[in-house]
Design a protein around this motif. Structure first.
Motif, PDB file in Angstrom:
ATOM      1  N   LEU A  27       5.736   2.648   5.718  1.00  0.00           N
ATOM      2  CA  LEU A  27       6.675   2.004   4.809  1.00  0.00           C
ATOM      3  C   LEU A  27       6.904   0.540   5.159  1.00  0.00           C
ATOM      4  CD1 LEU A  27       9.425   4.726   4.397  1.00  0.00           C
ATOM      5  CD2 LEU A  27       7.693   4.046   2.758  1.00  0.00           C
ATOM      6  N   ALA A  28       6.871   0.228   6.434  1.00  0.00           N
ATOM      7  CA  ALA A  28       7.173  -1.127   6.887  1.00  0.00           C
ATOM      8  C   ALA A  28       6.300  -2.175   6.208  1.00  0.00           C
ATOM      9  CB  ALA A  28       7.029  -1.212   8.407  1.00  0.00           C
ATOM     10  N   GLY A  29       5.058  -1.864   5.926  1.00  0.00           N
ATOM     11  CA  GLY A  29       4.174  -2.835   5.301  1.00  0.00           C
ATOM     12  C   GLY A  29       3.991  -2.662   3.813  1.00  0.00           C
ATOM     13  N   THR A  30       4.561  -1.591   3.245  1.00  0.00           N
ATOM     14  CA  THR A  30       4.326  -1.309   1.829  1.00  0.00           C
ATOM     15  C   THR A  30       5.556  -1.442   0.939  1.00  0.00           C
ATOM     16  OG1 THR A  30       4.724   1.067   2.057  1.00  0.00           O
ATOM     17  CG2 THR A  30       2.471   0.304   2.407  1.00  0.00           C
ATOM     18  N   VAL A  31       6.742  -1.593   1.518  1.00  0.00           N
ATOM     19  CA  VAL A  31       7.969  -1.672   0.732  1.00  0.00           C
ATOM     20  C   VAL A  31       8.604  -3.043   0.928  1.00  0.00           C
ATOM     21  CG1 VAL A  31      10.261  -0.684   0.366  1.00  0.00           C
ATOM     22  CG2 VAL A  31       8.340   0.817   0.870  1.00  0.00           C
ATOM     23  N   PRO A  32       8.683  -3.841  -0.158  1.00  0.00           N
ATOM     24  CA  PRO A  32       9.320  -5.155  -0.043  1.00  0.00           C
ATOM     25  C   PRO A  32      10.731  -5.045   0.525  1.00  0.00           C
ATOM     26  CG  PRO A  32       8.178  -4.977  -2.123  1.00  0.00           C
ATOM     27  CD  PRO A  32       8.161  -3.603  -1.494  1.00  0.00           C
ATOM     28  N   GLY A  33      11.061  -5.963   1.404  1.00  0.00           N
ATOM     29  CA  GLY A  33      12.370  -5.964   2.042  1.00  0.00           C
ATOM     30  C   GLY A  33      12.373  -5.315   3.407  1.00  0.00           C
ATOM     31  N   GLU A  34      11.305  -4.600   3.732  1.00  0.00           N
ATOM     32  CA  GLU A  34      11.203  -3.989   5.051  1.00  0.00           C
ATOM     33  C   GLU A  34      10.797  -5.045   6.075  1.00  0.00           C
ATOM     34  OE1 GLU A  34      12.081  -0.913   5.983  1.00  0.00           O
ATOM     35  OE2 GLU A  34      12.755  -0.633   3.949  1.00  0.00           O
ATOM     36  N   PRO A  35      11.136  -4.848   7.348  1.00  0.00           N
ATOM     37  CA  PRO A  35      10.902  -5.877   8.369  1.00  0.00           C
ATOM     38  C   PRO A  35       9.455  -6.362   8.496  1.00  0.00           C
ATOM     39  CG  PRO A  35      12.300  -4.145   9.238  1.00  0.00           C
ATOM     40  CD  PRO A  35      11.828  -3.685   7.885  1.00  0.00           C
ATOM     41  N   ASP A  36       8.457  -5.505   8.368  1.00  0.00           N
ATOM     42  CA  ASP A  36       7.068  -5.923   8.547  1.00  0.00           C
ATOM     43  C   ASP A  36       6.342  -6.219   7.239  1.00  0.00           C
ATOM     44  OD1 ASP A  36       7.149  -5.873  11.286  1.00  0.00           O
ATOM     45  OD2 ASP A  36       6.372  -3.839  11.449  1.00  0.00           O
ATOM     46  N   PHE A  37       7.052  -6.194   6.115  1.00  0.00           N
ATOM     47  CA  PHE A  37       6.391  -6.461   4.840  1.00  0.00           C
ATOM     48  C   PHE A  37       5.912  -7.910   4.807  1.00  0.00           C
ATOM     49  CE2 PHE A  37       6.003  -7.675   0.433  1.00  0.00           C
ATOM     50  CZ  PHE A  37       5.284  -6.610  -0.079  1.00  0.00           C
ATOM     51  N   GLY A  38       4.639  -8.113   4.466  1.00  0.00           N
ATOM     52  CA  GLY A  38       4.075  -9.447   4.387  1.00  0.00           C
ATOM     53  C   GLY A  38       3.768 -10.082   5.721  1.00  0.00           C
ATOM     54  N   LYS A  39       3.745  -9.274   6.771  1.00  0.00           N
ATOM     55  CA  LYS A  39       3.445  -9.777   8.109  1.00  0.00           C
ATOM     56  C   LYS A  39       2.024 -10.353   8.120  1.00  0.00           C
ATOM     57  CE  LYS A  39       3.483  -8.160  12.881  1.00  0.00           C
ATOM     58  NZ  LYS A  39       3.720  -6.990  13.725  1.00  0.00           N
ATOM     59  N   PRO A  40       1.829 -11.546   8.680  1.00  0.00           N
ATOM     60  CA  PRO A  40       0.494 -12.153   8.690  1.00  0.00           C
ATOM     61  C   PRO A  40      -0.540 -11.288   9.421  1.00  0.00           C
ATOM     62  CG  PRO A  40       2.163 -13.727   9.388  1.00  0.00           C
ATOM     63  CD  PRO A  40       2.830 -12.387   9.309  1.00  0.00           C
ATOM     64  N   VAL A  41      -1.724 -11.222   8.845  1.00  0.00           N
ATOM     65  CA  VAL A  41      -2.843 -10.514   9.438  1.00  0.00           C
ATOM     66  C   VAL A  41      -3.985 -11.525   9.531  1.00  0.00           C
ATOM     67  CG1 VAL A  41      -4.527  -8.649   9.148  1.00  0.00           C
ATOM     68  CG2 VAL A  41      -2.147  -8.311   8.448  1.00  0.00           C
ATOM     69  N   ASP A  42      -4.561 -11.674  10.718  1.00  0.00           N
ATOM     70  CA  ASP A  42      -5.654 -12.637  10.904  1.00  0.00           C
ATOM     71  C   ASP A  42      -6.781 -12.390   9.909  1.00  0.00           C
ATOM     72  OD1 ASP A  42      -4.357 -13.903  12.991  1.00  0.00           O
ATOM     73  OD2 ASP A  42      -5.389 -12.772  14.548  1.00  0.00           O
ATOM     74  N   GLY A  43      -7.200 -13.456   9.254  1.00  0.00           N
ATOM     75  CA  GLY A  43      -8.329 -13.375   8.340  1.00  0.00           C
ATOM     76  C   GLY A  43      -8.011 -12.792   6.982  1.00  0.00           C
ATOM     77  N   ASP A  44      -6.767 -12.495   6.703  1.00  0.00           N
ATOM     78  CA  ASP A  44      -6.408 -11.914   5.406  1.00  0.00           C
ATOM     79  C   ASP A  44      -5.383 -12.799   4.715  1.00  0.00           C
ATOM     80  OD1 ASP A  44      -5.801 -10.443   3.192  1.00  0.00           O
ATOM     81  OD2 ASP A  44      -5.257  -8.630   4.274  1.00  0.00           O
ATOM     82  N   PRO A  45      -5.832 -13.653   3.801  1.00  0.00           N
ATOM     83  CA  PRO A  45      -4.894 -14.558   3.128  1.00  0.00           C
ATOM     84  C   PRO A  45      -3.920 -13.842   2.190  1.00  0.00           C
ATOM     85  CG  PRO A  45      -7.061 -14.736   2.144  1.00  0.00           C
ATOM     86  CD  PRO A  45      -7.203 -13.835   3.343  1.00  0.00           C
ATOM     87  N   LEU A  46      -4.202 -12.587   1.842  1.00  0.00           N
ATOM     88  CA  LEU A  46      -3.318 -11.844   0.942  1.00  0.00           C
ATOM     89  C   LEU A  46      -2.282 -10.998   1.678  1.00  0.00           C
ATOM     90  CD1 LEU A  46      -5.929 -10.639  -1.692  1.00  0.00           C
ATOM     91  CD2 LEU A  46      -4.370 -12.581  -1.843  1.00  0.00           C
ATOM     92  N   SER A  47      -2.272 -11.059   2.999  1.00  0.00           N
ATOM     93  CA  SER A  47      -1.360 -10.197   3.762  1.00  0.00           C
ATOM     94  C   SER A  47       0.103 -10.467   3.435  1.00  0.00           C
ATOM     95  CB  SER A  47      -1.611 -10.326   5.260  1.00  0.00           C
ATOM     96  OG  SER A  47      -1.316 -11.634   5.705  1.00  0.00           O
ATOM     97  N   ALA A  48       0.448 -11.676   3.032  1.00  0.00           N
ATOM     98  CA  ALA A  48       1.835 -11.988   2.683  1.00  0.00           C
ATOM     99  C   ALA A  48       2.302 -11.197   1.467  1.00  0.00           C
ATOM    100  CB  ALA A  48       2.000 -13.480   2.436  1.00  0.00           C
TER     101      ALA A  48
END
Length: 123
Positions: A41-62
């Protein structure tokens, strides 16, 4: 549970109904336990702490990650119908997919009585 990042402009398959063990089904709130659900859930639900966390090499991670149905193999991933109905309207990639005609907008509203919103942290 599987997650799928949507980076290519292709139509996205979505399940038409939450599966029997879907964590977003209201009738499953007490029947099934998913020990790693909060992590997903942390990366898939807007508003969660890890949502949009930068991932090396992935410009769409935000833009976050979309949640795939855990019952369909990763080589044929479909978006989770429960997740899409509960959180898709606020998810940037889902909204872009709908605007570009890649995701059926009906997936956001049908059967909302059957799904619940899930958060990874207590509020």
């Amino acid at each position: 549970m599987a997650r799928v990042r949507v980076g290519a402009l292709v139509a996205v398959q979505a399940c038409s109904w939450p599966c029997p063990s879907c964590p977003w089904r209201k009738d499953n709130a007490r029947r099934y336990r998913y020990p790693n659900l909060r992590e997903y859930l942390a990366g898939t639900v807007p508003g969660e702490p890890d949502f949009g966390k930068p991932v090396d090499g992935d410009p769409l991670s935000a833009l976050g990650t979309m949640f795939a149905c855990h019952r369909i193999p990763n080589d044929n991933a479909h978006l989770c119908a429960g997740w899409l109905a509960a959180h898709g309207a606020e998810h940037p990639i889902a909204r872009l997919g709908i605007a570009w005609g890649l995701i059926d907008p009906a997936a956001l509203t049908p059967r909302q009585r059957a799904v619940r919103r899930v958060r990874s942290v207590s509020r």
